[in-house]
Write a protein that holds these residues in place. Structure first.
Motif, mmCIF file in Angstrom:
data_model
loop_
_atom_site.group_PDB
_atom_site.id
_atom_site.type_symbol
_atom_site.label_atom_id
_atom_site.label_comp_id
_atom_site.label_asym_id
_atom_site.label_seq_id
_atom_site.Cartn_x
_atom_site.Cartn_y
_atom_site.Cartn_z
ATOM 1 N N HIS A 1 146.526 92.835 -58.081
ATOM 2 C CA HIS A 1 146.379 94.190 -58.635
ATOM 3 C C HIS A 1 147.580 94.624 -59.477
ATOM 4 N N ILE A 2 148.726 93.949 -59.344
ATOM 5 C CA ILE A 2 149.897 94.326 -60.144
ATOM 6 C C ILE A 2 150.093 93.408 -61.349
ATOM 7 N N ILE A 3 149.184 92.469 -61.545
ATOM 8 C CA ILE A 3 149.290 91.520 -62.653
ATOM 9 C C ILE A 3 148.376 91.973 -63.787
ATOM 10 N N PRO A 4 148.954 92.299 -64.950
ATOM 11 C CA PRO A 4 148.143 92.790 -66.065
ATOM 12 C C PRO A 4 147.080 91.792 -66.548
ATOM 13 N N ALA A 5 147.328 90.515 -66.390
ATOM 14 C CA ALA A 5 146.368 89.513 -66.862
ATOM 15 C C ALA A 5 145.034 89.608 -66.120
ATOM 16 N N ARG A 6 145.055 90.107 -64.902
ATOM 17 C CA ARG A 6 143.802 90.284 -64.159
ATOM 18 C C ARG A 6 142.855 91.211 -64.915
ATOM 19 N N TYR A 7 143.390 92.310 -65.411
ATOM 20 C CA TYR A 7 142.573 93.296 -66.108
ATOM 21 C C TYR A 7 142.171 92.816 -67.495
ATOM 22 N N PHE A 8 143.044 92.039 -68.118
ATOM 23 C CA PHE A 8 142.719 91.466 -69.419
ATOM 24 C C PHE A 8 141.578 90.461 -69.298
ATOM 25 N N VAL A 9 141.647 89.577 -68.324
ATOM 26 C CA VAL A 9 140.594 88.568 -68.128
ATOM 27 C C VAL A 9 139.273 89.247 -67.776
ATOM 28 N N SER A 10 139.329 90.242 -66.920
ATOM 29 C CA SER A 10 138.117 90.977 -66.558
ATOM 30 C C SER A 10 137.484 91.643 -67.778
ATOM 31 N N SER A 11 138.310 92.251 -68.613
ATOM 32 C CA SER A 11 137.807 92.905 -69.823
ATOM 33 C C SER A 11 137.211 91.899 -70.799
ATOM 34 N N MET A 12 137.884 90.772 -70.980
ATOM 35 C CA MET A 12 137.372 89.749 -71.897
ATOM 36 C C MET A 12 136.038 89.187 -71.394
ATOM 37 N N GLN A 13 135.913 89.009 -70.086
ATOM 38 C CA GLN A 13 134.634 88.546 -69.536
ATOM 39 C C GLN A 13 133.539 89.568 -69.804
ATOM 40 N N THR A 14 133.862 90.840 -69.631
ATOM 41 C CA THR A 14 132.879 91.897 -69.891
ATOM 42 C C THR A 14 132.477 91.920 -71.362
ATOM 43 N N ILE A 15 133.466 91.837 -72.250
ATOM 44 C CA ILE A 15 133.171 91.901 -73.685
ATOM 45 C C ILE A 15 132.323 90.717 -74.125
ATOM 46 N N PHE A 16 132.655 89.525 -73.677
ATOM 47 C CA PHE A 16 131.942 88.338 -74.146
ATOM 48 C C PHE A 16 130.585 88.149 -73.467
ATOM 49 N N GLN A 17 130.429 88.644 -72.239
ATOM 50 C CA GLN A 17 129.162 88.447 -71.542
ATOM 51 C C GLN A 17 128.196 89.619 -71.682
ATOM 52 N N TYR B 1 140.910 80.582 -60.929
ATOM 53 C CA TYR B 1 140.386 80.741 -59.574
ATOM 54 C C TYR B 1 139.761 82.121 -59.428
ATOM 55 N N GLU B 2 138.614 82.177 -58.825
ATOM 56 C CA GLU B 2 137.908 83.440 -58.609
ATOM 57 C C GLU B 2 138.718 84.316 -57.642
ATOM 58 N N ILE B 3 138.950 85.564 -58.005
ATOM 59 C CA ILE B 3 139.770 86.464 -57.189
ATOM 60 C C ILE B 3 139.109 86.735 -55.845
ATOM 61 N N SER B 4 137.809 86.830 -55.812
ATOM 62 C CA SER B 4 137.114 87.121 -54.552
ATOM 63 C C SER B 4 137.245 85.999 -53.531
ATOM 64 N N SER B 5 137.575 84.782 -53.973
ATOM 65 C CA SER B 5 137.733 83.666 -53.035
ATOM 66 C C SER B 5 139.184 83.462 -52.598
ATOM 67 N N MET B 6 140.089 84.313 -53.065
ATOM 68 C CA MET B 6 141.491 84.220 -52.673
ATOM 69 C C MET B 6 141.708 84.898 -51.319
ATOM 70 N N PRO B 7 142.771 84.496 -50.604
ATOM 71 C CA PRO B 7 143.111 85.198 -49.357
ATOM 72 C C PRO B 7 143.420 86.672 -49.632
ATOM 73 N N PRO B 8 143.237 87.533 -48.637
ATOM 74 C CA PRO B 8 143.435 88.976 -48.850
ATOM 75 C C PRO B 8 144.815 89.338 -49.405
ATOM 76 N N PHE B 9 145.867 88.663 -48.979
ATOM 77 C CA PHE B 9 147.211 88.969 -49.481
ATOM 78 C C PHE B 9 147.297 88.706 -50.982
ATOM 79 N N LEU B 10 146.798 87.566 -51.419
ATOM 80 C CA LEU B 10 146.841 87.240 -52.845
ATOM 81 C C LEU B 10 145.945 88.168 -53.658
ATOM 82 N N ARG B 11 144.809 88.567 -53.085
ATOM 83 C CA ARG B 11 143.960 89.540 -53.782
ATOM 84 C C ARG B 11 144.710 90.841 -54.023
ATOM 85 N N GLY B 12 145.525 91.240 -53.054
ATOM 86 C CA GLY B 12 146.335 92.448 -53.224
ATOM 87 C C GLY B 12 147.394 92.279 -54.299
ATOM 88 N N VAL B 13 147.999 91.099 -54.353
ATOM 89 C CA VAL B 13 149.033 90.828 -55.352
ATOM 90 C C VAL B 13 148.442 90.863 -56.759
#
Length: 119
Positions: free
Chosen positions: A68-84, A54-66
């Protein structure tokens, strides 16, 4: 992409997730309960809140805040950057620093819990 960039980001992600698992295992007395807690605390949020499904920008504000403490968010973002876009270190550095920060927090928590239990 770059094998080096994937290796660096993957290593920091694995250290961060290892810290979560160690903190949970140190806090629990039973191995079965620790495994169940780790599954619920790490795997399920990583799949649902990392931006992989699920796209983070389409999540409710509370879940978007949550997210930020999940390491997988940064891993997925990095993998998208590397592959694209390739290994653009200027774009990867914020995610790597956040993974490093979560690693320090969770391994530090593990060290604190271990000292308390040993005394």
């Amino acid at each position: 992409g770059s094998i080096t960039a994937i290796w660096v980001v993957g290593s920091f992600f694995l250290l961060s997730v290892l810290g979560i698992g160690l903190a949970i295992s140190t806090g629990m007395r039973n191995q079965f309960n620790a495994a169940q807690a780790a599954l619920n605390a790490a795997f399920l949020p990583a799949v649902m809140l990392s931006g992989f499904i699920y796209e983070i920008s389409s999540m409710p504000p509370f879940l978007r805040g949550v997210t930020h403490i999940i390491p997988a968010r940064y891993f997925v973002s990095s993998m998208q950057t590397i592959f694209q876009a390739g290994a653009i270190w200027k774009l990867l550095l914020p995610d790597i620093l956040m993974l490093l920060g979560t690693t320090v927090v969770f391994i530090g928590l593990t060290a604190k819990l271990t000292k308390r239990r040993m005394e």
